[in-house]
Design a protein around this motif. Structure first.
Motif, short mmCIF file in Angstrom:
data_model
loop_
_atom_site.label_atom_id
_atom_site.label_comp_id
_atom_site.label_asym_id
_atom_site.label_seq_id
_atom_site.Cartn_x
_atom_site.Cartn_y
_atom_site.Cartn_z
N ARG A 11 0.81 -1.22 0.00
CA ARG A 11 0.00 0.00 0.00
C ARG A 11 0.85 1.27 0.00
O ARG A 11 0.46 2.28 -0.58
N ASN A 12 1.97 1.20 0.71
CA ASN A 12 2.80 2.40 0.87
C ASN A 12 4.03 2.43 -0.04
O ASN A 12 4.84 3.34 0.06
N GLY A 13 4.17 1.44 -0.91
CA GLY A 13 5.29 1.42 -1.85
C GLY A 13 6.64 1.25 -1.17
O GLY A 13 7.65 1.78 -1.65
N VAL A 14 6.67 0.52 -0.08
CA VAL A 14 7.90 0.28 0.66
C VAL A 14 8.46 -1.08 0.25
O VAL A 14 7.73 -2.08 0.26
N THR A 15 9.73 -1.12 -0.08
CA THR A 15 10.34 -2.39 -0.47
C THR A 15 11.05 -3.04 0.72
O THR A 15 11.41 -2.38 1.69
N GLY A 16 11.25 -4.33 0.58
CA GLY A 16 12.00 -5.05 1.59
C GLY A 16 13.43 -4.53 1.69
O GLY A 16 14.00 -4.46 2.78
N GLY A 17 13.99 -4.14 0.57
CA GLY A 17 15.34 -3.58 0.56
C GLY A 17 15.44 -2.30 1.37
O GLY A 17 16.41 -2.09 2.10
N GLN A 18 14.43 -1.45 1.24
CA GLN A 18 14.42 -0.20 2.01
C GLN A 18 14.33 -0.49 3.51
O GLN A 18 15.03 0.13 4.31
N MET A 19 13.45 -1.41 3.85
CA MET A 19 13.30 -1.74 5.27
C MET A 19 14.56 -2.40 5.81
O MET A 19 14.99 -2.07 6.92
N ALA A 20 15.14 -3.31 5.06
CA ALA A 20 16.36 -3.99 5.51
C ALA A 20 17.49 -2.98 5.72
O ALA A 20 18.21 -3.06 6.72
N GLU A 21 17.61 -2.05 4.79
CA GLU A 21 18.65 -1.03 4.92
C GLU A 21 18.42 -0.18 6.17
O GLU A 21 19.37 0.13 6.90
N ALA A 22 17.17 0.15 6.44
CA ALA A 22 16.86 0.99 7.60
C ALA A 22 17.21 0.32 8.92
O ALA A 22 17.61 1.00 9.88
N ILE A 23 17.07 -1.01 8.99
CA ILE A 23 17.38 -1.70 10.24
C ILE A 23 18.72 -2.44 10.17
O ILE A 23 19.06 -3.20 11.07
N LYS A 24 19.45 -2.18 9.07
CA LYS A 24 20.82 -2.68 8.92
C LYS A 24 20.94 -4.20 8.97
O LYS A 24 21.77 -4.75 9.69
#
Length: 73
Positions: A11-24
């Motif tokens: 829904r929000n156009g968030v990728t797994g890659g973006q989330m993974a990068e954010a939490i390192k």
């Protein structure tokens, strides 16, 4: 599987890659955590919610459907 989290990502156009990068962590590790093959830490849960889904309740976002994905099924 964390189906609500997956739905909100779409829904929000968030990728797994973006989330993974954010939490390192590695994207494959995040995928394993979303499919409940691995456990997400409290710090990871909070960081994901705060960074990407601040309007979602933790209970909703990280509710388990009780069906952890297993390879070979």
């Amino acid at each position: 599987m964390l189906k609500n989290l997956k739905a909100e990502m779409i829904r929000n156009g968030v990728t797994g890659g973006q989330m993974a990068e954010a939490i390192k962590i590695h994207p494959a590790t995040l995928s394993a955590k979303i499919s409940e093959k691995r456990v997400m830490t409290w710090n990871e849960v909070n960081a994901i919610r705060n960074a990407f889904f601040p309007n979602c309740a933790l209970e909703y976002l990280f509710a388990s459907d009780g069906k952890a994905e297993r390879s070979g099924k």
